[in-house]
Each structure stands twice: as structure tokens, then as C-alpha cells.
Design a protein around this motif. Structure first.
Motif, PDB file in Angstrom:
ATOM      1  N   THR A  26     111.483  49.309  69.064  1.00  0.00           N
ATOM      2  CA  THR A  26     111.172  48.076  68.342  1.00  0.00           C
ATOM      3  C   THR A  26     110.074  48.309  67.304  1.00  0.00           C
ATOM      4  O   THR A  26     110.108  47.724  66.216  1.00  0.00           O
ATOM      5  CB  THR A  26     110.748  46.964  69.316  1.00  0.00           C
ATOM      6  N   SER A  45     111.949  41.302  73.379  1.00  0.00           N
ATOM      7  CA  SER A  45     111.484  41.949  72.152  1.00  0.00           C
ATOM      8  C   SER A  45     112.640  42.472  71.319  1.00  0.00           C
ATOM      9  O   SER A  45     112.457  42.803  70.139  1.00  0.00           O
ATOM     10  CB  SER A  45     110.523  43.098  72.485  1.00  0.00           C
ATOM     11  N   GLU A  47     103.389  42.261  71.486  1.00  0.00           N
ATOM     12  CA  GLU A  47     103.616  41.380  72.642  1.00  0.00           C
ATOM     13  C   GLU A  47     104.304  42.080  73.812  1.00  0.00           C
ATOM     14  O   GLU A  47     103.837  41.958  74.964  1.00  0.00           O
ATOM     15  CB  GLU A  47     104.423  40.153  72.214  1.00  0.00           C
ATOM     16  N   PRO A  48     105.424  42.811  73.593  1.00  0.00           N
ATOM     17  CA  PRO A  48     106.076  43.433  74.752  1.00  0.00           C
ATOM     18  C   PRO A  48     105.194  44.452  75.464  1.00  0.00           C
ATOM     19  O   PRO A  48     105.294  44.630  76.679  1.00  0.00           O
ATOM     20  CB  PRO A  48     107.327  44.090  74.156  1.00  0.00           C
ATOM     21  N   GLY A  72     103.815  41.964  67.083  1.00  0.00           N
ATOM     22  CA  GLY A  72     104.853  42.809  67.662  1.00  0.00           C
ATOM     23  C   GLY A  72     104.386  43.621  68.855  1.00  0.00           C
ATOM     24  O   GLY A  72     105.213  44.259  69.523  1.00  0.00           O
TER      25      GLY A  72
END
Length: 321
Positions: A294, A111, A263-264, A261
Motif C-alpha cells: 500500500t 487499507s 493508519e494500517p 496512510g
């Protein structure tokens, strides 16, 4: 122009949540890809796995792209081949990285692309990042340092280092895709076929030098492993691509990128809940810092509302192993 925050429905009076849900599902699918790859790959079968994955995905993508492929110019095909080579490098680093680290670490470390890409773009355009973005980047790096330590301070594993290299390589791929003049107006589906076909060629050329051939790897897969392979090829690649393109046309690239975003977060949840990862106290703090950093970094670099209609780099299916 209506801003993102004021939108409550998409064109055609479709509630936005009906579009957001499939996009979030893509983020979940991408988050699961690290565990799926870890279940399939060993140090000797990475090339075989990648070749099998793209042999499955490429013909389906070619059928869907249809006549768009025949309209590609020689210059566009050449540019797509370069992108395909870069994509192959990203996937090799990511998959070898997953083999040697946890699925949770892999998803969180990759990420960092969301931090590296704006930094690289700032260098390319000679634009200085904002103080907020620098703070977000520092928070993310601190989180990575803690995440890779698990329950105590040790040297990062080889898998952690490979995932960091993969994040750098993915940044190069995204930057190349956004700055290559030859592909700026190219049909996305056709360009993806060229990248996939190039990846097949790269992995086919590499397979004679690998310890396990694709044929032997395929023969050794159990039904459960074949299901994991199809998940990587069809869900993490093809499904993700189509949902992104469908959603971008109905909301905005900024909204889609924000949802992807997550996803992580899903990688961490799936790694802990399904994969049995135990990051330890330091790792848990580090994971939280990476997620906060992030997210903060994306918001600090978010384009103004007037930029919503610009193409998003996320419209290419490169967001997961």
C-alpha cells in the motif's frame, strides 16, 4: 511552485513537524478504532452501536458547521444524502467485519482501499495504471492472502471477507464523492453534517429489525464501554475531520494523505500490543507485504507537485470504523 520534498516550514514559518504530529495522531486514532469497535460490538449490537455513535457525533458537527448548513442547495443536500447512505453501508460492513476478525486484520484489509481507489479511477477515466502500481497491488493482494491464513492455510474468515467488501464499498464512497458535480464546491463541514444525519436516519430505520435496541445497548454499557463509544464518535470522527481540514490548509493534500496512510501500521501495532492479536508467522509476513504494497502503491500513484493544491479525498472523515 515549491515541491513537497523541499518544504521545511509551513506558511507563517510554522515548522512542518508541528502540523505533521496531529495528522499522525489522527492515523493512530483511526488505527485504534478497530479495537474500540471490537470491544463494543457483537453480532447483535452493530446497528445499535452505529446509531449511538452518530447520535453523539452529529449534533456536535452541526454546531461547528453552523451557517454553512443553511447555505446548502437542495441538490447538494440530495447528493450528501446519497453519500450518507453509502457511508452507512461502509460502516455496517466494517463493523460486522471487525466483530468476526481481529483488529489487526481489519485495519490492514481496509487499507486496500488505497489500492482499489486508483484502480477504480483508472477504469472511470480510461487511464492505465503504471507497472509500479500493478506490482504494488499484486504485493498487497499476496499479503492479504497470507494475512488471512494466520498460522496455517485455511479459508478466510467471514470477518476477513466483510472487510474486503468494506474496502470495495469505501472505494465506491470515495469515487462518488470525487465525481459528484453537485458536491465539488460544497462546504465540507455542511456536507459532513448531511452525511452524518443520513447515517442516523438509516440506522434508526434499521434498529427495529436488530436484535438489541440502542436504548438497551446504551443501558448495558459499562463506563469503559461508554468511553470507547465517545472515542469513536469524538476522536475517530470529529477530531479526525478537523485535523485533516486544518492540516490540508497549512501543508498539502498529498502530504496529509501520505501521513494518514500510516493508519494500517498503527492498527497492527495496537491490535498486537493492546488487543493481544497473534497473526502467526504467515500473518506477520502478510501484514508486512500489505504495508509495503500500500505504501508503494501510494507513491506510484502520487500526483506531481503541481497537483498539491487539488482537494484530497481524505478530507472527509471516512478513514476508520
Amino acid at each position: 511552485m515549491t515541491t513537497l520534498t523541499s518544504r521545511t516550514a509551513s506558511p507563517g514559518n510554522r515548522p512542518l513537524w508541528l502540523i505533521d504530529v496531529p495528522v499522525v495522531l489522527v492515523a493512530v486514532v483511526w488505527g485504534s478504532s478497530y479495537l474500540a469497535a471490537k470491544e463494543l460490538a457483537t453480532g447483535t449490537t452493530v446497528i445499535a452501536l452505529l446509531l449511538l455513535r452518530f447520535v453523539v457525533a452529529t449534533p456536535v458537527m452541526a454546531v461547528v458547521a453552523g451557517r454553512g448548513i443553511t447555505r446548502l442547495s437542495g441538490r447538494e443536500v440530495a447528493a450528501g444524502a446519497v453519500l450518507g447512505i453509502l457511508l452507512s453501508g461502509v460502516l455496517v460492513l466494517e463493523t460486522f467485519g471487525v466483530v468476526h476478525t481481529s483488529a489487526t486484520n481489519a485495519g490492514l484489509l481496509i487499507s486496500l482501499t488505497m489500492i482499489f481507489t486508483p484502480l477504480a479511477e483508472g477504469v472511470a477515466t480510461r487511464t492505465r495504471p503504471t507497472g509500479a502500481f500493478i506490482g504494488a497491488a499484486a504485493l498487497s493482494v499476496t499479503g492479504v492472502a497470507l494475512l488471512t491464513q494466520g498460522s496455517g492455510f485455511t479459508a478466510p474468515s467471514s470477518g476477513d471477507l466483510l472487510m474486503l467488501l468494506a474496502a470495495v464499498a469505501r472505494t465506491v464512497h470515495v469515487m462518488a464523492m470525487s465525481r459528484m458535480k453537485a458536491v465539488r464546491s460544497t462546504d465540507s463541514g455542511a456536507l459532513t453534517v448531511v452525511q452524518f444525519a443520513t447515517a442516523v436516519l438509516v440506522f434508526a430505520l434499521a434498529s427495529p429489525f436488530a436484535a438489541v435496541s440502542p436504548v438497551d445497548a446504551a443501558a448495558a454499557y459499562s463506563p469503559q464501554q461508554w468511553a470507547a463509544l465517545l472515542h469513536l464518535a469524538l476522536m475517530c470522527t470529529l477530531f479526525a475531520f478537523f485535523v485533516q481540514m486544518w492540516a490540508v490548509r497549512r501543508t498539502s493534500p498529498s502530504r496529509v494523505s501520505l501521513l494518514l496512510g500510516t493508519e494500517p501500521l498503527w492498527a497492527a501495532v495496537i491490535g498486537v500490543a493492546v488487543g493481544g492479536d497473534r497473526p502467526g508467522p504467515l500473518g506477520a509476513i502478510g501484514a508486512a507485504l500489505v504495508l509495503i504494497g500500500t505504501t508503494w502503491g501510494r507513491q506510484a500513484m502520487a500526483p506531481p507537485a503541481a497537483a498539491e493544491d487539488r482537494p484530497a479525498a481524505a478530507s472527509q472523515p471516512t478513514g476508520a470504523v
